[in-house]
Each structure stands twice: as structure tokens, then as C-alpha cells.
Design a protein around this motif. Structure first.
Motif, PDB file in Angstrom:
ATOM      1  N   ALA A  38      22.535  31.778  26.039  1.00 25.70           N
ATOM      2  CA  ALA A  38      23.472  30.702  26.354  1.00 25.70           C
ATOM      3  C   ALA A  38      24.437  31.214  27.418  1.00 25.70           C
ATOM      4  N   ALA A  39      25.072  30.307  28.117  1.00 26.93           N
ATOM      5  CA  ALA A  39      25.980  30.681  29.195  1.00 26.93           C
ATOM      6  C   ALA A  39      27.232  31.378  28.658  1.00 26.93           C
ATOM      7  N   GLU A  40      27.731  30.966  27.504  1.00 30.74           N
ATOM      8  CA  GLU A  40      28.947  31.535  26.958  1.00 30.74           C
ATOM      9  C   GLU A  40      28.947  31.406  25.448  1.00 30.74           C
ATOM     10  N   ILE A  41      29.809  32.195  24.804  1.00 31.70           N
ATOM     11  CA  ILE A  41      29.986  32.091  23.357  1.00 31.70           C
ATOM     12  C   ILE A  41      31.225  31.239  23.121  1.00 31.70           C
ATOM     13  N   ILE A  42      31.088  30.214  22.303  1.00 34.51           N
ATOM     14  CA  ILE A  42      32.178  29.285  22.017  1.00 34.51           C
ATOM     15  C   ILE A  42      32.720  29.606  20.629  1.00 34.51           C
ATOM     16  N   ASP A  43      34.028  29.838  20.525  1.00 36.49           N
ATOM     17  CA  ASP A  43      34.658  30.124  19.241  1.00 36.49           C
ATOM     18  C   ASP A  43      34.971  28.828  18.511  1.00 36.49           C
TER      19      ASP A  43
ATOM     20  N   ASN B 129      31.645  33.767   3.942  1.00 34.71           N
ATOM     21  CA  ASN B 129      30.240  34.052   4.264  1.00 34.71           C
ATOM     22  C   ASN B 129      29.719  33.204   5.413  1.00 34.71           C
ATOM     23  N   ASP B 130      30.428  32.117   5.758  1.00 34.89           N
ATOM     24  CA  ASP B 130      30.019  31.254   6.865  1.00 34.89           C
ATOM     25  C   ASP B 130      30.411  31.829   8.221  1.00 34.89           C
ATOM     26  N   ALA B 131      31.283  32.820   8.244  1.00 40.29           N
ATOM     27  CA  ALA B 131      31.707  33.410   9.512  1.00 40.29           C
ATOM     28  C   ALA B 131      30.517  34.116  10.160  1.00 40.29           C
ATOM     29  N   GLY B 132      30.405  33.994  11.484  1.00 44.52           N
ATOM     30  CA  GLY B 132      29.338  34.682  12.198  1.00 44.52           C
ATOM     31  C   GLY B 132      28.789  33.872  13.348  1.00 44.52           C
TER      32      GLY B 132
ATOM     33  N   TYR C  46      18.131  26.816  23.830  1.00 42.88           N
ATOM     34  CA  TYR C  46      19.386  27.060  23.139  1.00 42.88           C
ATOM     35  C   TYR C  46      20.546  26.787  24.089  1.00 42.88           C
ATOM     36  N   PRO C  47      21.133  25.586  24.027  1.00 46.19           N
ATOM     37  CA  PRO C  47      22.193  25.245  24.979  1.00 46.19           C
ATOM     38  C   PRO C  47      23.524  25.952  24.723  1.00 46.19           C
ATOM     39  N   ALA C  48      23.765  26.466  23.510  1.00 49.64           N
ATOM     40  CA  ALA C  48      25.074  27.074  23.247  1.00 49.64           C
ATOM     41  C   ALA C  48      25.004  28.061  22.090  1.00 49.64           C
ATOM     42  N   GLU C  49      25.845  29.096  22.184  1.00 49.53           N
ATOM     43  CA  GLU C  49      26.019  30.061  21.102  1.00 49.53           C
ATOM     44  C   GLU C  49      27.455  29.933  20.608  1.00 49.53           C
ATOM     45  N   PHE C  50      27.634  29.962  19.292  1.00 48.37           N
ATOM     46  CA  PHE C  50      28.942  29.803  18.685  1.00 48.37           C
ATOM     47  C   PHE C  50      29.262  30.987  17.793  1.00 48.37           C
ATOM     48  N   GLU C  51      30.536  31.322  17.739  1.00 46.91           N
ATOM     49  CA  GLU C  51      31.042  32.296  16.792  1.00 46.91           C
ATOM     50  C   GLU C  51      31.981  31.538  15.870  1.00 46.91           C
ATOM     51  N   VAL C  52      31.582  31.369  14.603  1.00 47.30           N
ATOM     52  CA  VAL C  52      32.406  30.649  13.633  1.00 47.30           C
ATOM     53  C   VAL C  52      33.320  31.663  12.946  1.00 47.30           C
ATOM     54  N   LYS C  53      34.602  31.350  12.952  1.00 53.63           N
ATOM     55  CA  LYS C  53      35.608  32.204  12.317  1.00 53.63           C
ATOM     56  C   LYS C  53      36.270  31.391  11.216  1.00 53.63           C
TER      57      LYS C  53
END
Length: 142
Positions: free
Chosen positions: A4-9, A79-82, A98-105
Motif C-alpha cells: 500500500a502507499a501508506e499506513i493509516i492509523d 487484542n484488536d491492536a495491530g 490491497y488499496p490500504a494498510e491500517f494500524e489499529v491502536k
């Protein structure tokens, strides 16, 4: 898997929900979309697909006019973080898109840990005490 182009928080509070919105290019409106976790290397990593709609604590919807699909994780816990990926299945091609990568906090919501009940009667008066830190002594209170 393509990068993906960037990681979105994405931030969410324990017990609440987090929404992950993924846009996609024209021409993918009729393809199945999904949310997966980790490296998306196996079917076990796929959490929800648009053909499922709702599954456990996950739901997903696709707005084909805006070309955005949104996955929701409910009742968040630590446990959902990641890392998560939005995916679009491309039939007949070895790799999905895969249009986007996310980091869930996931954060603990501490705002209301020390709440108190105050009772009174109609026409009566109430006194509410609001403690604050010493560094806030000169700040406006409301």
C-alpha cells in the motif's frame, strides 16, 4: 501481496468500535472486498467479506457509488491492536489488490472511570465537586 502507499492509523477505545474505510479504483465496484489481518497470507487472516456483511464483531458495507467500503470492528479490546489490510479480490489473478494498510491502536477510555452519582429532588440544590491536577490550578474550569 502488493504494498500500500501508506499506513493509516486508526484509533479506538476499548469497548467501543473502530471504522476502517478503504477507497478503490473505478472498475472494482462488483468485486468482493474484505478486511484481513497480519500478512493476509491465509484464509484465516480474512476477518470479514462484503458477501458476509456481518460476522462476529465485524461488519462491512460497500458504497459502490463513492467506491469506498467500510469495515467496523465492534467491542474493541487490546487484542484488536495491530496491522490490517483492505483487500479487493481479483478473480483469476494470483494476487489480490490491497488499496490500504491500517494500524489499529486501541486505547483505554479513562474519562469516566471515577464517576459518581449525585441525587437531588426537583427544586432542590446540588453540589458537585470536580477535582483537578495542580498544574491546572490557573486554567478555566467548566
Amino acid at each position: 501481496m502488493t504494498d500500500a502507499a501508506e499506513i493509516i492509523d486508526v484509533f479506538g477505545y476499548e469497548g467501543k468500535e473502530a471504522n476502517v474505510s478503504c477507497s478503490y479504483d473505478e472498475g472494482y465496484e462488483s468485486y468482493e472486498k474484505y478486511l484481513c489481518r497480519n500478512d493476509c497470507g491465509s484464509n484465516d487472516d480474512v476477518l470479514i467479506t462484503t458477501t458476509q456483511g456481518d460476522k462476529n464483531r465485524y461488519s462491512i458495507s460497500d458504497d459502490t457509488n463513492k467506491r469506498v467500503f467500510t469495515a467496523t470492528i465492534s467491542n474493541l479490546n487490546q487484542n484488536d491492536a495491530g496491522k490490517y489490510w483492505c483487500g479487493v479480490t481479483k478473480s483469476g489473478i494470483l494476487k489480490d489488490f490491497y488499496p490500504a494498510e491500517f494500524e489499529v491502536k486501541v486505547e483505554k477510555d479513562t474519562c469516566c472511570d471515577n464517576s459518581s452519582k449525585v441525587q437531588s429532588y426537583e427544586g432542590g440544590s446540588v453540589s458537585i465537586s470536580c477535582p483537578y491536577e495542580s498544574q491546572d490550578q490557573n486554567n478555566m474550569k467548566s
